[in-house]
Design a protein around this motif. Sequence first.
Motif, PDB file in Angstrom:
ATOM      1  N   ASN A  36       0.313  35.318-122.307  1.00  0.00           N
ATOM      2  CA  ASN A  36       0.227  35.928-123.634  1.00  0.00           C
ATOM      3  C   ASN A  36       1.558  35.808-124.367  1.00  0.00           C
ATOM      4  O   ASN A  36       2.593  35.603-123.741  1.00  0.00           O
ATOM      5  CB  ASN A  36      -0.163  37.405-123.493  1.00  0.00           C
ATOM      6  CG  ASN A  36      -1.480  37.583-122.764  1.00  0.00           C
ATOM      7  OD1 ASN A  36      -1.503  37.732-121.546  1.00  0.00           O
ATOM      8  ND2 ASN A  36      -2.573  37.552-123.497  1.00  0.00           N
ATOM      9  N   PRO A  37       1.518  35.949-125.692  1.00  0.00           N
ATOM     10  CA  PRO A  37       2.752  35.841-126.467  1.00  0.00           C
ATOM     11  C   PRO A  37       3.756  36.927-126.086  1.00  0.00           C
ATOM     12  O   PRO A  37       3.378  38.012-125.632  1.00  0.00           O
ATOM     13  CB  PRO A  37       2.277  36.060-127.913  1.00  0.00           C
ATOM     14  CG  PRO A  37       0.829  35.748-127.903  1.00  0.00           C
ATOM     15  CD  PRO A  37       0.337  36.163-126.544  1.00  0.00           C
ATOM     16  N   MET A  72      11.701  41.652-125.702  1.00  0.00           N
ATOM     17  CA  MET A  72      11.428  43.051-125.379  1.00  0.00           C
ATOM     18  C   MET A  72      11.139  43.165-123.880  1.00  0.00           C
ATOM     19  O   MET A  72      10.485  42.305-123.303  1.00  0.00           O
ATOM     20  CB  MET A  72      10.209  43.501-126.196  1.00  0.00           C
ATOM     21  CG  MET A  72       9.835  44.948-126.018  1.00  0.00           C
ATOM     22  SD  MET A  72       8.392  45.344-127.097  1.00  0.00           S
ATOM     23  CE  MET A  72       8.021  46.986-126.469  1.00  0.00           C
ATOM     24  N   ASN A  74       9.707  45.322-120.403  1.00  0.00           N
ATOM     25  CA  ASN A  74       8.746  46.338-119.983  1.00  0.00           C
ATOM     26  C   ASN A  74       9.398  47.715-120.021  1.00  0.00           C
ATOM     27  O   ASN A  74      10.594  47.853-119.758  1.00  0.00           O
ATOM     28  CB  ASN A  74       8.271  46.050-118.553  1.00  0.00           C
ATOM     29  CG  ASN A  74       7.179  44.989-118.533  1.00  0.00           C
ATOM     30  OD1 ASN A  74       6.653  44.593-119.568  1.00  0.00           O
ATOM     31  ND2 ASN A  74       6.823  44.540-117.344  1.00  0.00           N
TER      32      ASN A  74
ATOM     33  N   GLN B  35       8.816  39.549-116.727  1.00  0.00           N
ATOM     34  CA  GLN B  35       7.576  40.196-117.130  1.00  0.00           C
ATOM     35  C   GLN B  35       7.852  41.007-118.378  1.00  0.00           C
ATOM     36  O   GLN B  35       8.827  41.756-118.436  1.00  0.00           O
ATOM     37  CB  GLN B  35       7.039  41.060-115.981  1.00  0.00           C
ATOM     38  CG  GLN B  35       6.563  40.162-114.832  1.00  0.00           C
ATOM     39  CD  GLN B  35       6.023  40.945-113.653  1.00  0.00           C
ATOM     40  OE1 GLN B  35       6.681  41.875-113.176  1.00  0.00           O
ATOM     41  NE2 GLN B  35       4.854  40.583-113.186  1.00  0.00           N
ATOM     42  N   ASN B  36       7.015  40.826-119.372  1.00  0.00           N
ATOM     43  CA  ASN B  36       7.265  41.421-120.688  1.00  0.00           C
ATOM     44  C   ASN B  36       6.004  42.105-121.202  1.00  0.00           C
ATOM     45  O   ASN B  36       4.907  41.817-120.759  1.00  0.00           O
ATOM     46  CB  ASN B  36       7.714  40.331-121.666  1.00  0.00           C
ATOM     47  CG  ASN B  36       8.950  39.590-121.181  1.00  0.00           C
ATOM     48  OD1 ASN B  36       8.858  38.587-120.481  1.00  0.00           O
ATOM     49  ND2 ASN B  36      10.107  40.102-121.512  1.00  0.00           N
ATOM     50  N   PRO B  37       6.204  43.007-122.180  1.00  0.00           N
ATOM     51  CA  PRO B  37       5.052  43.728-122.734  1.00  0.00           C
ATOM     52  C   PRO B  37       4.059  42.777-123.401  1.00  0.00           C
ATOM     53  O   PRO B  37       4.434  41.693-123.863  1.00  0.00           O
ATOM     54  CB  PRO B  37       5.685  44.648-123.790  1.00  0.00           C
ATOM     55  CG  PRO B  37       7.111  44.770-123.401  1.00  0.00           C
ATOM     56  CD  PRO B  37       7.486  43.472-122.769  1.00  0.00           C
ATOM     57  N   LYS B  38       2.823  43.195-123.432  1.00  0.00           N
ATOM     58  CA  LYS B  38       1.774  42.417-124.102  1.00  0.00           C
ATOM     59  C   LYS B  38       1.401  43.085-125.424  1.00  0.00           C
ATOM     60  O   LYS B  38       1.472  44.296-125.568  1.00  0.00           O
ATOM     61  CB  LYS B  38       0.539  42.333-123.204  1.00  0.00           C
ATOM     62  CG  LYS B  38       0.712  41.424-121.993  1.00  0.00           C
ATOM     63  CD  LYS B  38      -0.606  41.322-121.235  1.00  0.00           C
ATOM     64  CE  LYS B  38      -0.414  40.747-119.835  1.00  0.00           C
ATOM     65  NZ  LYS B  38       0.135  39.383-119.811  1.00  0.00           N
ATOM     66  N   ILE B  39       0.984  42.240-126.351  1.00  0.00           N
ATOM     67  CA  ILE B  39       0.516  42.731-127.642  1.00  0.00           C
ATOM     68  C   ILE B  39      -0.993  42.903-127.599  1.00  0.00           C
ATOM     69  O   ILE B  39      -1.717  41.998-127.181  1.00  0.00           O
ATOM     70  CB  ILE B  39       0.888  41.738-128.766  1.00  0.00           C
ATOM     71  CG1 ILE B  39       2.409  41.664-128.921  1.00  0.00           C
ATOM     72  CG2 ILE B  39       0.213  42.127-130.082  1.00  0.00           C
ATOM     73  CD1 ILE B  39       2.873  40.574-129.865  1.00  0.00           C
ATOM     74  N   PHE B  71      -6.096  41.795-126.133  1.00  0.00           N
ATOM     75  CA  PHE B  71      -4.841  41.072-125.932  1.00  0.00           C
ATOM     76  C   PHE B  71      -4.739  39.852-126.848  1.00  0.00           C
ATOM     77  O   PHE B  71      -5.655  39.035-126.911  1.00  0.00           O
ATOM     78  CB  PHE B  71      -4.702  40.635-124.475  1.00  0.00           C
ATOM     79  CG  PHE B  71      -4.459  41.779-123.539  1.00  0.00           C
ATOM     80  CD1 PHE B  71      -3.307  42.543-123.653  1.00  0.00           C
ATOM     81  CD2 PHE B  71      -5.378  42.107-122.550  1.00  0.00           C
ATOM     82  CE1 PHE B  71      -3.071  43.615-122.800  1.00  0.00           C
ATOM     83  CE2 PHE B  71      -5.153  43.175-121.694  1.00  0.00           C
ATOM     84  CZ  PHE B  71      -3.997  43.934-121.815  1.00  0.00           C
ATOM     85  N   MET B  72      -3.637  39.775-127.531  1.00  0.00           N
ATOM     86  CA  MET B  72      -3.320  38.606-128.338  1.00  0.00           C
ATOM     87  C   MET B  72      -3.188  37.390-127.425  1.00  0.00           C
ATOM     88  O   MET B  72      -2.650  37.481-126.329  1.00  0.00           O
ATOM     89  CB  MET B  72      -2.000  38.870-129.083  1.00  0.00           C
ATOM     90  CG  MET B  72      -1.580  37.756-129.997  1.00  0.00           C
ATOM     91  SD  MET B  72      -0.050  38.233-130.879  1.00  0.00           S
ATOM     92  CE  MET B  72       0.349  36.668-131.658  1.00  0.00           C
ATOM     93  N   GLU B  73      -3.702  36.247-127.894  1.00  0.00           N
ATOM     94  CA  GLU B  73      -3.654  35.019-127.096  1.00  0.00           C
ATOM     95  C   GLU B  73      -2.503  34.128-127.551  1.00  0.00           C
ATOM     96  O   GLU B  73      -2.075  34.183-128.717  1.00  0.00           O
ATOM     97  CB  GLU B  73      -4.961  34.220-127.274  1.00  0.00           C
ATOM     98  CG  GLU B  73      -6.208  34.923-126.790  1.00  0.00           C
ATOM     99  CD  GLU B  73      -6.417  34.839-125.287  1.00  0.00           C
ATOM    100  OE1 GLU B  73      -5.539  34.306-124.570  1.00  0.00           O
ATOM    101  OE2 GLU B  73      -7.463  35.321-124.827  1.00  0.00           O
ATOM    102  N   ASN B 109       3.382  49.074-120.826  1.00  0.00           N
ATOM    103  CA  ASN B 109       3.934  47.792-121.288  1.00  0.00           C
ATOM    104  C   ASN B 109       3.038  47.105-122.309  1.00  0.00           C
ATOM    105  O   ASN B 109       2.757  45.910-122.225  1.00  0.00           O
ATOM    106  CB  ASN B 109       4.175  46.857-120.093  1.00  0.00           C
ATOM    107  CG  ASN B 109       5.026  47.519-119.027  1.00  0.00           C
ATOM    108  OD1 ASN B 109       6.014  48.183-119.343  1.00  0.00           O
ATOM    109  ND2 ASN B 109       4.625  47.382-117.786  1.00  0.00           N
ATOM    110  N   VAL B 111       2.124  46.870-126.680  1.00  0.00           N
ATOM    111  CA  VAL B 111       2.396  47.199-128.076  1.00  0.00           C
ATOM    112  C   VAL B 111       1.113  46.916-128.861  1.00  0.00           C
ATOM    113  O   VAL B 111       0.649  45.773-128.907  1.00  0.00           O
ATOM    114  CB  VAL B 111       3.561  46.373-128.650  1.00  0.00           C
ATOM    115  CG1 VAL B 111       3.755  46.681-130.133  1.00  0.00           C
ATOM    116  CG2 VAL B 111       4.856  46.669-127.888  1.00  0.00           C
TER     117      VAL B 111
END
Lengths: 182, 182
Positions: A36-37, A72, A74, B35-39, B71-73, B109, B111
């Motif tokens: 995902n983005p 950004m 987690n 690992q980062n947050p997902k929109i 979830f945004m792709e 995690n 947004v």
Amino acid sequence: MFYCSKCGARVTEKIPAGDDRPRHVCVACQTVHYQNPKIVAGCIPVWENRLLLCQRAIEPRQGLWTLPAGFMENGESTEQAAVRETLEEARAEVGELSLYGVFSIPHINQVYMMFRGRLQARKFAPGRESLEVKLFEEHQIPWEELAFPVVRLTLERYFRDIRTNHFPVYVENIIRHPARKV
Amino acid sequence: MFYCSKCGARVTEKIPAGDDRPRHVCVACQTVHYQNPKIVAGCIPVWENRLLLCQRAIEPRQGLWTLPAGFMENGESTEQAAVRETLEEARAEVGELSLYGVFSIPHINQVYMMFRGRLQARKFAPGRESLEVKLFEEHQIPWEELAFPVVRLTLERYFRDIRTNHFPVYVENIIRHPARKV
């Protein structure tokens, strides 16, 4: 992605049942690994009639100028991410953040969330990823040496809006120019 | 995450050089797996004085009501994601999107990027992930059967703002209530 991060077997690209696009799916445990983005949170740090830019110490675009911004993490909010990045890259404390731009960049799977923020003191210094950090008045902005299109876009909006002191929230997309190779 | 998705070796948790927090790092090829947050992009689909909610057909919160969101792709913009999710979950076309809320939920995690949108026709139907899709006037909203806190927050803001017809962009955080286990 070649291997399953859960069991270590190979992954294959296929459209899972009920889905509509190819994903990385583990051949052994069938885990679907979605991609995902990512959010890049950043800030326009403002001090009186000047704003803070960072000269990049790292690739890509080493030596060019940018607004403090980064991925950004987690466990944080978007504003916390923007504040942290400003502290890391410009050793500067910003407060009173206002969301200013949500810029989708589909071809690199990123969404920039740019805030306006006020420098809490005239205190800043290059962080690990910066060569130099400097306050610029509008006429001093190095327009030809900006690191990324999203930085130019943000600054163009900002210097237009500051004339009226009216700052909307922009939701825009940055599309790759077809003739560009990068 | 137990294995490196690039080479298949084990990963270990450690703080990479120059970093400030633990990451999954491959013991063999040294790749750092961030690992980062997902929109999550979503929409308030508006038709005259009503809005569209979906009753969830899937866990979590099966049977409860939600705004279309997901979830945004990769490869899409935030608005495109909100439009697509509305089409998938409510078989409804929305247009004239305006950003309404950016809600960070640090403990999971995510947004949320919630838009207001106009239904392009009085046409909708349950998608794969919905049991039912229905237009609600304010007094009909099933406040006690909403699926997620972010849905309640969005609807509360919306029904407050519609009285003045003034819709700012909210940037807020949803913090886990300490007493809650989930």
